[in-house]
Design a protein around this motif. Sequence first.
Motif, PDB file in Angstrom:
ATOM      1  N   ARG A 542     -64.473   2.355  31.765  1.00 15.64           N
ATOM      2  CA  ARG A 542     -63.826   1.625  32.860  1.00 15.64           C
ATOM      3  C   ARG A 542     -64.917   0.405  33.619  1.00 15.64           C
ATOM      4  NH1 ARG A 542     -59.048   1.029  32.068  1.00 15.64           N
ATOM      5  NH2 ARG A 542     -58.749   3.293  32.676  1.00 15.64           N
ATOM      6  N   GLN A 543     -66.144   1.860  34.559  1.00  8.70           N
ATOM      7  CA  GLN A 543     -66.934   0.779  34.854  1.00  8.70           C
ATOM      8  C   GLN A 543     -67.264   0.121  34.089  1.00  8.70           C
ATOM      9  OE1 GLN A 543     -68.290   5.142  35.869  1.00  8.70           O
ATOM     10  NE2 GLN A 543     -69.631   3.510  37.098  1.00  8.70           N
ATOM     11  N   TRP A 544     -67.749  -0.249  32.771  1.00  7.53           N
ATOM     12  CA  TRP A 544     -68.347  -1.318  31.990  1.00  7.53           C
ATOM     13  C   TRP A 544     -67.533  -2.071  31.307  1.00  7.53           C
ATOM     14  CZ3 TRP A 544     -69.369   3.524  32.816  1.00  7.53           C
ATOM     15  CH2 TRP A 544     -71.257   3.815  32.597  1.00  7.53           C
ATOM     16  N   ILE A 545     -65.984  -1.679  31.345  1.00 11.53           N
ATOM     17  CA  ILE A 545     -64.961  -2.796  31.269  1.00 11.53           C
ATOM     18  C   ILE A 545     -64.655  -3.999  32.144  1.00 11.53           C
ATOM     19  CG2 ILE A 545     -62.607  -3.271  30.185  1.00 11.53           C
ATOM     20  CD1 ILE A 545     -62.473  -0.262  29.133  1.00 11.53           C
ATOM     21  N   ILE A 546     -64.564  -3.094  32.632  1.00  9.11           N
ATOM     22  CA  ILE A 546     -64.334  -4.477  34.070  1.00  9.11           C
ATOM     23  C   ILE A 546     -65.392  -5.047  35.049  1.00  9.11           C
ATOM     24  CG2 ILE A 546     -62.045  -3.214  33.889  1.00  9.11           C
ATOM     25  CD1 ILE A 546     -62.525  -2.517  36.675  1.00  9.11           C
ATOM     26  N   THR A 547     -66.413  -4.728  34.230  1.00  8.35           N
ATOM     27  CA  THR A 547     -67.717  -4.737  35.338  1.00  8.35           C
ATOM     28  C   THR A 547     -67.530  -6.529  35.144  1.00  8.35           C
ATOM     29  OG1 THR A 547     -69.957  -4.763  35.744  1.00  8.35           O
ATOM     30  CG2 THR A 547     -69.944  -4.743  33.451  1.00  8.35           C
ATOM     31  N   ARG A 548     -68.731  -6.949  36.473  1.00  7.19           N
ATOM     32  CA  ARG A 548     -68.614  -8.479  36.512  1.00  7.19           C
ATOM     33  C   ARG A 548     -70.521  -9.197  36.303  1.00  7.19           C
ATOM     34  NH1 ARG A 548     -66.295 -11.344  42.425  1.00  7.19           N
ATOM     35  NH2 ARG A 548     -63.764 -11.691  41.830  1.00  7.19           N
ATOM     36  N   ALA A 549     -71.221  -8.022  35.616  1.00  5.27           N
ATOM     37  CA  ALA A 549     -72.652  -8.427  35.231  1.00  5.27           C
ATOM     38  C   ALA A 549     -72.845  -7.013  34.109  1.00  5.27           C
ATOM     39  CB  ALA A 549     -73.159  -8.502  36.688  1.00  5.27           C
ATOM     40  N   PRO A 550     -71.965  -7.496  32.644  1.00 11.97           N
ATOM     41  CA  PRO A 550     -72.005  -6.184  31.844  1.00 11.97           C
ATOM     42  C   PRO A 550     -73.259  -6.598  31.268  1.00 11.97           C
ATOM     43  CG  PRO A 550     -70.681  -8.115  30.986  1.00 11.97           C
ATOM     44  CD  PRO A 550     -71.309  -8.151  32.750  1.00 11.97           C
ATOM     45  N   HIS A 551     -74.173  -6.172  30.663  1.00 10.58           N
ATOM     46  CA  HIS A 551     -75.325  -6.081  29.816  1.00 10.58           C
ATOM     47  C   HIS A 551     -75.529  -5.716  28.310  1.00 10.58           C
ATOM     48  CE1 HIS A 551     -76.770  -6.648  34.110  1.00 10.58           C
ATOM     49  NE2 HIS A 551     -77.692  -8.403  34.068  1.00 10.58           N
ATOM     50  N   LEU A 552     -75.675  -6.214  27.259  1.00 11.16           N
ATOM     51  CA  LEU A 552     -75.704  -5.076  26.127  1.00 11.16           C
ATOM     52  C   LEU A 552     -77.458  -5.172  25.670  1.00 11.16           C
ATOM     53  CD1 LEU A 552     -74.743  -4.509  23.740  1.00 11.16           C
ATOM     54  CD2 LEU A 552     -74.694  -6.849  22.665  1.00 11.16           C
ATOM     55  N   ALA A 553     -77.984  -3.723  25.323  1.00 16.34           N
ATOM     56  CA  ALA A 553     -78.759  -3.728  25.086  1.00 16.34           C
ATOM     57  C   ALA A 553     -79.232  -2.914  23.726  1.00 16.34           C
ATOM     58  CB  ALA A 553     -79.899  -2.708  26.052  1.00 16.34           C
ATOM     59  N   GLN A 554     -79.475  -3.872  22.516  1.00 18.17           N
ATOM     60  CA  GLN A 554     -79.785  -3.683  21.395  1.00 18.17           C
ATOM     61  C   GLN A 554     -80.204  -2.585  20.373  1.00 18.17           C
ATOM     62  OE1 GLN A 554     -77.516  -4.233  18.905  1.00 18.17           O
ATOM     63  NE2 GLN A 554     -77.161  -6.896  19.004  1.00 18.17           N
ATOM     64  N   ALA A 555     -80.368  -1.475  20.482  1.00 17.05           N
ATOM     65  CA  ALA A 555     -80.915  -0.212  19.534  1.00 17.05           C
ATOM     66  C   ALA A 555     -81.481  -0.314  18.183  1.00 17.05           C
ATOM     67  CB  ALA A 555     -80.868   0.863  19.941  1.00 17.05           C
ATOM     68  N   SER A 569     -69.220  -5.708  21.943  1.00 16.21           N
ATOM     69  CA  SER A 569     -69.980  -5.714  23.286  1.00 16.21           C
ATOM     70  C   SER A 569     -68.262  -6.875  23.823  1.00 16.21           C
ATOM     71  CB  SER A 569     -71.071  -5.721  23.692  1.00 16.21           C
ATOM     72  OG  SER A 569     -71.257  -7.409  22.646  1.00 16.21           O
ATOM     73  N   ARG A 570     -68.299  -7.707  22.942  1.00 16.79           N
ATOM     74  CA  ARG A 570     -67.296  -9.282  23.800  1.00 16.79           C
ATOM     75  C   ARG A 570     -66.084  -8.122  23.531  1.00 16.79           C
ATOM     76  NH1 ARG A 570     -70.166 -13.824  20.080  1.00 16.79           N
ATOM     77  NH2 ARG A 570     -71.873 -14.254  21.692  1.00 16.79           N
ATOM     78  N   ARG A 571     -66.039  -6.833  22.812  1.00 16.78           N
ATOM     79  CA  ARG A 571     -63.683  -6.947  22.775  1.00 16.78           C
ATOM     80  C   ARG A 571     -64.542  -5.788  23.608  1.00 16.78           C
ATOM     81  NH1 ARG A 571     -59.669  -8.460  20.445  1.00 16.78           N
ATOM     82  NH2 ARG A 571     -60.853  -8.487  18.259  1.00 16.78           N
ATOM     83  N   LEU A 572     -64.952  -5.186  23.681  1.00 13.58           N
ATOM     84  CA  LEU A 572     -65.065  -3.946  25.260  1.00 13.58           C
ATOM     85  C   LEU A 572     -65.318  -4.685  26.600  1.00 13.58           C
ATOM     86  CD1 LEU A 572     -65.346  -1.453  25.712  1.00 13.58           C
ATOM     87  CD2 LEU A 572     -67.534  -1.256  26.305  1.00 13.58           C
ATOM     88  N   PHE A 573     -66.093  -5.888  26.981  1.00  6.56           N
ATOM     89  CA  PHE A 573     -66.788  -6.647  28.062  1.00  6.56           C
ATOM     90  C   PHE A 573     -65.249  -7.125  28.903  1.00  6.56           C
ATOM     91  CE2 PHE A 573     -71.208  -5.382  27.589  1.00  6.56           C
ATOM     92  CZ  PHE A 573     -70.434  -3.922  28.310  1.00  6.56           C
ATOM     93  N   GLU A 574     -65.101  -7.417  30.040  1.00  9.49           N
ATOM     94  CA  GLU A 574     -63.859  -8.267  30.066  1.00  9.49           C
ATOM     95  C   GLU A 574     -64.665  -9.859  30.262  1.00  9.49           C
ATOM     96  OE1 GLU A 574     -61.919  -6.620  32.857  1.00  9.49           O
ATOM     97  OE2 GLU A 574     -60.243  -5.831  31.587  1.00  9.49           O
ATOM     98  N   VAL A 575     -65.934  -9.536  30.635  1.00  8.46           N
ATOM     99  CA  VAL A 575     -66.362 -10.924  30.597  1.00  8.46           C
ATOM    100  C   VAL A 575     -67.493 -11.097  29.326  1.00  8.46           C
ATOM    101  CG1 VAL A 575     -66.252 -11.503  32.994  1.00  8.46           C
ATOM    102  CG2 VAL A 575     -67.995 -10.057  32.632  1.00  8.46           C
ATOM    103  N   GLU A 576     -68.375 -12.015  29.389  1.00  4.85           N
ATOM    104  CA  GLU A 576     -69.175 -11.782  28.270  1.00  4.85           C
ATOM    105  C   GLU A 576     -70.902 -11.532  28.383  1.00  4.85           C
ATOM    106  OE1 GLU A 576     -71.088 -13.202  24.369  1.00  4.85           O
ATOM    107  OE2 GLU A 576     -68.876 -13.986  25.265  1.00  4.85           O
TER     108      GLU A 576
END
Length: 689
Positions: A542-555, A569-576
């Motif tokens: 939930r901390q990732w889903i609703i955060t206002r400042a999400p980040h995606l790191a590609q392994a 990531s776009r589906r999981l996070f509520e913001v881009e």
Amino acid sequence: MKARFRPRITSALVAVLIPALLLFASAARAASPSLELAVELDPGTRRLTVRAEVSPASRDFHFELHEALEVTAATARGKPVAVRPGGRHGFIRTWQVTLPPAADTLHLEYTGTLPALDPTLDHRDVLQGLSPAASPGGSFLPSGGAWYPRPAALFAYRVTLTVPGDQRALVPGRLRSEEIAPAGSGHGPGHYRARFEFAQPADGIDLMAGPWVVRERMMPRASAEPVRLRTYFFRDLDAIPGLTDGYLDDTRRYLERYEAEIGPYPFTEFSVVASPLPTGFGLPTLTYLGAEVLKLPFIRATSLGHEVLHNWWGNGVYVDYARGNWAEGLTTFMADYAYKESESAEAARAMRLGWLRDFAAVPAADQQALADFRSRTHGAAAAVGYGKAAMLFVMLRDLIGEDAFRGGIRALWQTQQFRTASWKDLQAAFERASGRPLDAFFQQWVGRAGGPAVTITAADARRAEGGARLTLSVAQNGPAYALHLPVQLVFPDREETRWIDVAGESEAVMLEMDAPPTGVRLDPELQVWRMLGPEQLPPILRQWIITRAPHLAQASAAPEVREAAVALSRRLFEVEPQAIEVGDIGKANGPVLLAGVHADVDAVLKKAGLPPRPEHLSNRGSAQAWTIPHRSGAPLAVVSARDADALRALLRPLPHYGAQSWLVFENARLVERGVWPTPGQLIPVRQAP
């Protein structure tokens, strides 16, 4: 899928209707607004034609229609009247008409081609609001979709629905009549026609249609007329052995349960209706649930009872949305939470922990008061409108006692049935039942955002005549809450719970007892809404889903894997999310999602000096997700998959598991889940001579 499928207490349901000519006689103006509709729609062409008789509350009538619908006629007392177009917002246009002095009823005719229903919508798309839509596989016209001229106030209605012979259609209300005219019977291609009436004051009309098989059973009642129980299932759903009978049996069981707890069921029907969309709604006299959802074995034990109960709270007593939506919390408490209490004390505690964990994941800027909660449109709102509101009733019951609480529930139903109620009305009902003022309780839990952070800073025991005296030093953040707190006293041979009351930012509370305890715990069973300490807060998705400042790191470097990770990531996070390099994970200013295939993820974790893949997740399923607890820097979650297809398979299921710390999937199927353990804090008692 419980109440989180319910964005509004009365949502709108789409109907597929074919053109036909149905005329209504004008009616004298009622004491309250009323509406009579003749609705026809062909799902194949999506053509909707409606004749409406509206008795509005005033001569100046403002109404809304979807942009696809055009008014073709407007008369009053048989004479044309001018309908003036107004503004537009989204897909809705506003209209205005002034009735002549001698007229009390407006006759409207309108038609148009509805948008096509998109079965690929996910639950978030649906919760944000739907346009009316139609298709041969199912049609849904939500009341908020402006498919009918809605009076401004609560209103009674009658609706006649006509659809092709291979379709069925319904709206909430009493089924007055239905007929099936097969093809070749003198009625052209054949049709199904049903007439419904909702005599109580309603706040909207929700209409559905689909190629359903209808099953029916009557539920007798000793002191009221029988209830018509129905399922409207697609053929493949209806063919599953035992499914239809199971839903009819469990619907009856829930109706009998809540009649005993609250009061008589206020309607004459209840239907379980299959939807082509994934998100469900609880409506007066029915629930509209996704067809795939209805197949799940746990739905009858959870979501079905929740939606049945909404016929008392939300659809039987209406919500004063301007002052906050109380119905989702009360329904969650009396349905979802009550089922857990019946299961075990451990299951009930786990649900309370879930509410508090979800709330702790909400950024402070997104925390709202219950007075400001309207509907669940995102995760932060759900943590308050469902979790905090349900916990309010847990605390209220602890405060006033079980008997007074049950009396308050019955009093609320008796005084507010088919009326609009606010939190103030609930407060009044529980005050009458308990005989005590509750203004301070409701003011702080309904009117304030957030929650207290309360701790026991010290525990001192001293021998006293005939036993011992324990002094607890209790602190909380300001402005202080008036708290009724359970404290667990730990003795060498037993544990005992005492309740204390604190109202200041710093207080010393004294307890008398036979012998001093060795330690104390504050609210170990999590019965009070509060900000948990770190020792009780495992990281959850939930901390990732609703955060206002999400980040995606590609392994991973492979293009197809990177594309799948971005989509996930776009589906999981509520913001881009913002893309960052794997080397910058420790520098991010918000939660980070690391995604890729197994070997690449393992390499990144090792190079960054981060904890490796949990051993119990290794070599399991096609994909795994986990949070990394107890590390400095930005919170980190990991999604690791066998390949790009395994990542893409998580697009739909992963956002539904925000309350979990780790997950294992086999393609889109969840295999296992869990939350990292969090031992409670034991405060040692200092023994004075």
